[in-house]
Design a protein around this motif. Structure first.
Motif, PDB file in Angstrom:
ATOM      1  N   GLY A   1       0.849  -1.181   0.000  1.00  0.00           N
ATOM      2  CA  GLY A   1       0.000   0.000   0.000  1.00  0.00           C
ATOM      3  C   GLY A   1       0.886   1.233   0.000  1.00  0.00           C
ATOM      4  O   GLY A   1       2.109   1.153  -0.149  1.00  0.00           O
ATOM      5  N   SER A   2       0.274   2.389   0.169  1.00  0.00           N
ATOM      6  CA  SER A   2       1.042   3.624   0.250  1.00  0.00           C
ATOM      7  C   SER A   2       0.365   4.553   1.254  1.00  0.00           C
ATOM      8  O   SER A   2      -0.745   4.270   1.720  1.00  0.00           O
ATOM      9  N   ALA A   3       1.040   5.661   1.593  1.00  0.00           N
ATOM     10  CA  ALA A   3       0.508   6.549   2.622  1.00  0.00           C
ATOM     11  C   ALA A   3       1.031   7.961   2.436  1.00  0.00           C
ATOM     12  O   ALA A   3       2.127   8.170   1.902  1.00  0.00           O
ATOM     13  N   VAL A   4       0.228   8.924   2.894  1.00  0.00           N
ATOM     14  CA  VAL A   4       0.653  10.321   3.001  1.00  0.00           C
ATOM     15  C   VAL A   4       0.106  10.894   4.302  1.00  0.00           C
ATOM     16  O   VAL A   4      -0.864  10.375   4.865  1.00  0.00           O
ATOM     17  N   MET A   5       0.733  11.967   4.763  1.00  0.00           N
ATOM     18  CA  MET A   5       0.087  12.831   5.742  1.00  0.00           C
ATOM     19  C   MET A   5      -0.571  13.946   4.948  1.00  0.00           C
ATOM     20  O   MET A   5       0.087  14.638   4.155  1.00  0.00           O
ATOM     21  N   LEU A   6      -1.873  14.115   5.107  1.00  0.00           N
ATOM     22  CA  LEU A   6      -2.581  15.165   4.390  1.00  0.00           C
ATOM     23  C   LEU A   6      -2.049  16.531   4.820  1.00  0.00           C
ATOM     24  O   LEU A   6      -1.494  16.667   5.916  1.00  0.00           O
ATOM     25  N   PRO A   7      -2.175  17.561   3.962  1.00  0.00           N
ATOM     26  CA  PRO A   7      -1.590  18.860   4.302  1.00  0.00           C
ATOM     27  C   PRO A   7      -2.007  19.350   5.683  1.00  0.00           C
ATOM     28  O   PRO A   7      -3.187  19.294   6.050  1.00  0.00           O
TER      29      PRO A   7
ATOM     30  N   ASN B   1      -1.232  21.781  -4.811  1.00  0.00           N
ATOM     31  CA  ASN B   1      -2.464  22.481  -4.455  1.00  0.00           C
ATOM     32  C   ASN B   1      -3.202  21.840  -3.284  1.00  0.00           C
ATOM     33  O   ASN B   1      -4.388  22.088  -3.085  1.00  0.00           O
ATOM     34  N   GLY B   2      -2.507  21.000  -2.517  1.00  0.00           N
ATOM     35  CA  GLY B   2      -3.123  20.389  -1.348  1.00  0.00           C
ATOM     36  C   GLY B   2      -3.838  19.089  -1.629  1.00  0.00           C
ATOM     37  O   GLY B   2      -4.388  18.478  -0.714  1.00  0.00           O
ATOM     38  N   GLU B   3      -3.859  18.655  -2.875  1.00  0.00           N
ATOM     39  CA  GLU B   3      -4.498  17.400  -3.214  1.00  0.00           C
ATOM     40  C   GLU B   3      -3.461  16.288  -3.249  1.00  0.00           C
ATOM     41  O   GLU B   3      -2.279  16.516  -2.984  1.00  0.00           O
ATOM     42  N   VAL B   4      -3.892  15.056  -3.519  1.00  0.00           N
ATOM     43  CA  VAL B   4      -3.016  13.889  -3.471  1.00  0.00           C
ATOM     44  C   VAL B   4      -3.148  13.124  -4.781  1.00  0.00           C
ATOM     45  O   VAL B   4      -4.263  12.874  -5.256  1.00  0.00           O
ATOM     46  N   LEU B   5      -2.013  12.764  -5.366  1.00  0.00           N
ATOM     47  CA  LEU B   5      -1.992  11.953  -6.576  1.00  0.00           C
ATOM     48  C   LEU B   5      -1.639  10.522  -6.199  1.00  0.00           C
ATOM     49  O   LEU B   5      -0.706  10.291  -5.434  1.00  0.00           O
TER      50      LEU B   5
ATOM     51  N   VAL C   1      -4.905   8.536 -10.245  1.00  0.00           N
ATOM     52  CA  VAL C   1      -6.140   8.994  -9.619  1.00  0.00           C
ATOM     53  C   VAL C   1      -5.810  10.183  -8.734  1.00  0.00           C
ATOM     54  O   VAL C   1      -4.841  10.155  -7.967  1.00  0.00           O
ATOM     55  N   ASN C   2      -6.602  11.228  -8.849  1.00  0.00           N
ATOM     56  CA  ASN C   2      -6.436  12.397  -7.993  1.00  0.00           C
ATOM     57  C   ASN C   2      -7.417  12.329  -6.831  1.00  0.00           C
ATOM     58  O   ASN C   2      -8.543  11.854  -6.978  1.00  0.00           O
ATOM     59  N   TYR C   3      -6.962  12.813  -5.662  1.00  0.00           N
ATOM     60  CA  TYR C   3      -7.801  12.788  -4.464  1.00  0.00           C
ATOM     61  C   TYR C   3      -7.813  14.182  -3.857  1.00  0.00           C
ATOM     62  O   TYR C   3      -6.764  14.757  -3.561  1.00  0.00           O
ATOM     63  N   ASN C   4      -9.013  14.729  -3.700  1.00  0.00           N
ATOM     64  CA  ASN C   4      -9.191  16.037  -3.072  1.00  0.00           C
ATOM     65  C   ASN C   4      -9.714  15.814  -1.654  1.00  0.00           C
ATOM     66  O   ASN C   4     -10.888  15.502  -1.462  1.00  0.00           O
ATOM     67  N   PRO C   5      -8.859  15.952  -0.623  1.00  0.00           N
ATOM     68  CA  PRO C   5      -9.284  15.619   0.740  1.00  0.00           C
ATOM     69  C   PRO C   5     -10.355  16.527   1.297  1.00  0.00           C
ATOM     70  O   PRO C   5     -11.021  16.176   2.277  1.00  0.00           O
ATOM     71  N   ASN C   6     -10.550  17.692   0.687  1.00  0.00           N
ATOM     72  CA  ASN C   6     -11.525  18.660   1.203  1.00  0.00           C
ATOM     73  C   ASN C   6     -12.874  18.586   0.502  1.00  0.00           C
ATOM     74  O   ASN C   6     -13.799  19.315   0.877  1.00  0.00           O
ATOM     75  N   ALA C   7     -12.985  17.742  -0.505  1.00  0.00           N
ATOM     76  CA  ALA C   7     -14.265  17.598  -1.202  1.00  0.00           C
ATOM     77  C   ALA C   7     -15.211  16.728  -0.380  1.00  0.00           C
ATOM     78  O   ALA C   7     -14.811  16.041   0.563  1.00  0.00           O
TER      79      ALA C   7
END
Length: 530
Positions: A253-259, A326-330, A353-359
């Motif tokens: 899998g993979s991981a990020v810390m969101l902004p 721009n604060g989103e995640v690819l 795939v793009n992911y917008n955490p604020n949507a």
């Protein structure tokens, strides 16, 4: 009028570039970079460090000047005149061979505050090695150096994280090594420290490690995670087990810390973990097992609370997750079936795939343009200051093999997200003024030009991680406080407040992006000082 009203609503709800059917574009930068890129990192000179293992036998690029590597411990070529690392100019695509002396297979790394890459561990004779590279401009001749000082333990499949000083890293985990250590050591003779979350039979290599805003480390292995006070060695909190499948190597899998944002006082550290192989796939050699399509988010700085789960539009393991300008995640690269290993993957995922955490839930994912080149095991993805993502590597074979399914991949591509499309040139800011170095809490002026002012303008600060095996070590993004832009001559200016402390932004080089309504400028490298 109804159509116009609907358009206004959409503009309020979404980034400007979401209003058209734009999915980005791909460009091949180099058809033969000489090596299959297993590890990658973008430098503040806008070059890309690329690394592979040394025990692959010949690569397709020779060391410069007739130089050869003489390594009696090498298992394939003891006298090796082939490069296994290169420095790439991502504008021209040109590569320059670099020299590594010991095996970097499945090693780890991170930049220090002065921009120097510290690269640790590997296999066999490289197991306890520490290597450094001080980056230089594209026309320079910087190269790898090997240090005499060894690691306390062998580190194969470990993860590194820069700590608050900017001059020390923690190195976490590794095969048969459920411990962590520091480089440089905090005192003479310091060894390694046991951490139970790293122990167990499987799916716990290349742990996900993040420095949280509350000064603790978030460490995730397999399905479990803890927060660790690295100064005292105390585990502060054990988090709930993530639902579903294992997430770490070889499940991939993979991981990020969101902004981390000023809007929450820079106190909210939220981790997102996505994808991975099916339960038991690697243990039973189930190469056809379907990879996971789910993601989990958890607020690691909260006193309580669990994982919030949601589904990606396509299942994926061996993907890479990137904090975008721009604060989103690819989410990019990977396969739909199998797990990490030689010949263990099938059904490559070609669409990012793009992911917008604020949507709103159900509207966060967007499928983008697909590549024609599969990128599965041993591939990388790195964000550049110009907003592109450089994608390289993919080698599912023990040696360089150019036939059969998923041949060894030497081509390097650039993915340009939709925000780089020509339709957005008028709305894309260009930074014309900013400092070259910052102190914490410093209020500074950022000047920019833009063809058309439309929508909110803000600033994101992104780190330069070391990317390997589906995890970008040291990756972080900050959403900074800005004033309302005002006219300044032919352009605009605004006041930006720097990060408040070194737990949010350890001293290092960062890329700063000016973003208008989802459209980022080219980034500017700025040094964050203590």
């Amino acid at each position: 009028m109804k159509i116009l009203g609907a358009l206004v609503v959409l503009m309020l709800m979404h980034s400007f570039y979401d209003l058209v059917d734009a999915q980005g574009s791909w460009q091949i930068l180099n058809r033969n970079a000489g090596i299959a890129c297993m590890h990658a990192a973008a430098t503040h000179y806008n070059t890309l460090i690329m690394l592979d293992r040394t025990n692959t036998g010949p690569s397709q690029i020779r060391l410069a000047g007739g130089k050869c590597r003489n390594q009696p411990l090498e298992r394939i070529l003891k006298n090796d005149c082939w490069a296994h690392s290169v420095m790439m100019n991502p504008v021209s695509g040109a590569v320059r061979p670099l020299t590594v002396q010991t095996d970097t297979w499945c090693s780890s790394g991170q930049f220090f505050d002065n921009g120097m890459m510290v690269q640790t561990g590997g296999d066999f004779e490289g197991l306890r090695k520490i290597r450094t590279l001080k980056p230089c401009p594209p026309e320079g001749n910087c190269d790898w150096m090997e240090l005499a000082e060894p690691l306390a333990k062998g580190r194969w499949y470990a993860s590194n994280q820069l700590l608050q000083t900017g001059t020390r890293q923690i190195i976490v985990g590794g095969r048969n090594e459920p411990t962590y250590e520091f480089y440089p050591k905090r005192r003479a003779g310091e060894g390694a420290y046991y951490l139970s979350v790293l122990d167990g039979c499987c799916d716990n290599l290349y742990p996900f490690v993040f420095l949280l805003p509350n000064k603790l480390l978030f460490i995730f292995a397999n399905k479990d995670s803890v927060s660790l006070n690295w100064e005292t060695g105390k585990v502060v909190r054990k988090f709930p087990t993530i639902p579903g499948n294992p997430r770490n190597y070889p499940s991939a899998g993979s991981a990020v810390m969101l902004p981390v944002s000023y809007t929450t006082g820079f106190t909210r550290g939220e981790i997102m973990v996505c994808g991975g192989a099916a339960n038991g796939a690697s243990r039973t050699n189930n190469v056809g097992a379907a990879c996971s399509n789910n993601c989990g988010r958890i607020v690691a700085t909260a006193a309580a609370g669990g994982w919030a789960m949601e589904n990606m539009p396509i299942r994926r393991c061996m993907g890479d997750m990137i904090n975008m300008p721009n604060g989103e995640v690819l989410i990019i690269n990977g396969a739909m079936n199998g797990f990490q290993g030689w010949g263990k993957a099938s059904n490559a995922v070609l669409n990012p795939v793009n992911y917008n955490p604020n949507a709103a839930a159900g509207r966060r994912f967007a499928m983008w343009a697909k590549t024609g080149i599969p990128r599965v095991y041993h591939s990388t993805a790195s964000l550049l200051a110009d907003g592109r993502v450089i994608v390289a590597g993919s080698n599912t074979h023990q040696f360089y093999t150019y036939t059969g399914a998923f041949p060894t991949e030497l081509r390097v591509e650039a993915f340009s997200p939709p925000y780089l499309g020509a339709n957005y040139n008028a709305y894309r800011p260009a930074i014309t003024g900013a400092p070259i170095a910052l102190k914490y809490n410093q209020v500074f002026t950022m000047a920019f030009t833009v063809g058309v002012r439309r929508g909110a303008v803000t600033v994101y600060q992104n780190s330069a991680p070391f990317t390997t095996h589906s995890f970008s070590q040291g990756q972080r993004s900050l959403h900074l406080k800005t004033s309302v832009p005002v006219r300044a001559g032919a352009g605009w200016s605004m006041q930006v407040t720097a990060a408040p402390n070194n737990s949010l932004a350890p001293p290092a080089w960062y890329i700063f992006f000016c973003v208008q309504n989802g459209i980022p400028s080219k980034g500017k490298w700025i040094k964050q000082n203590n």
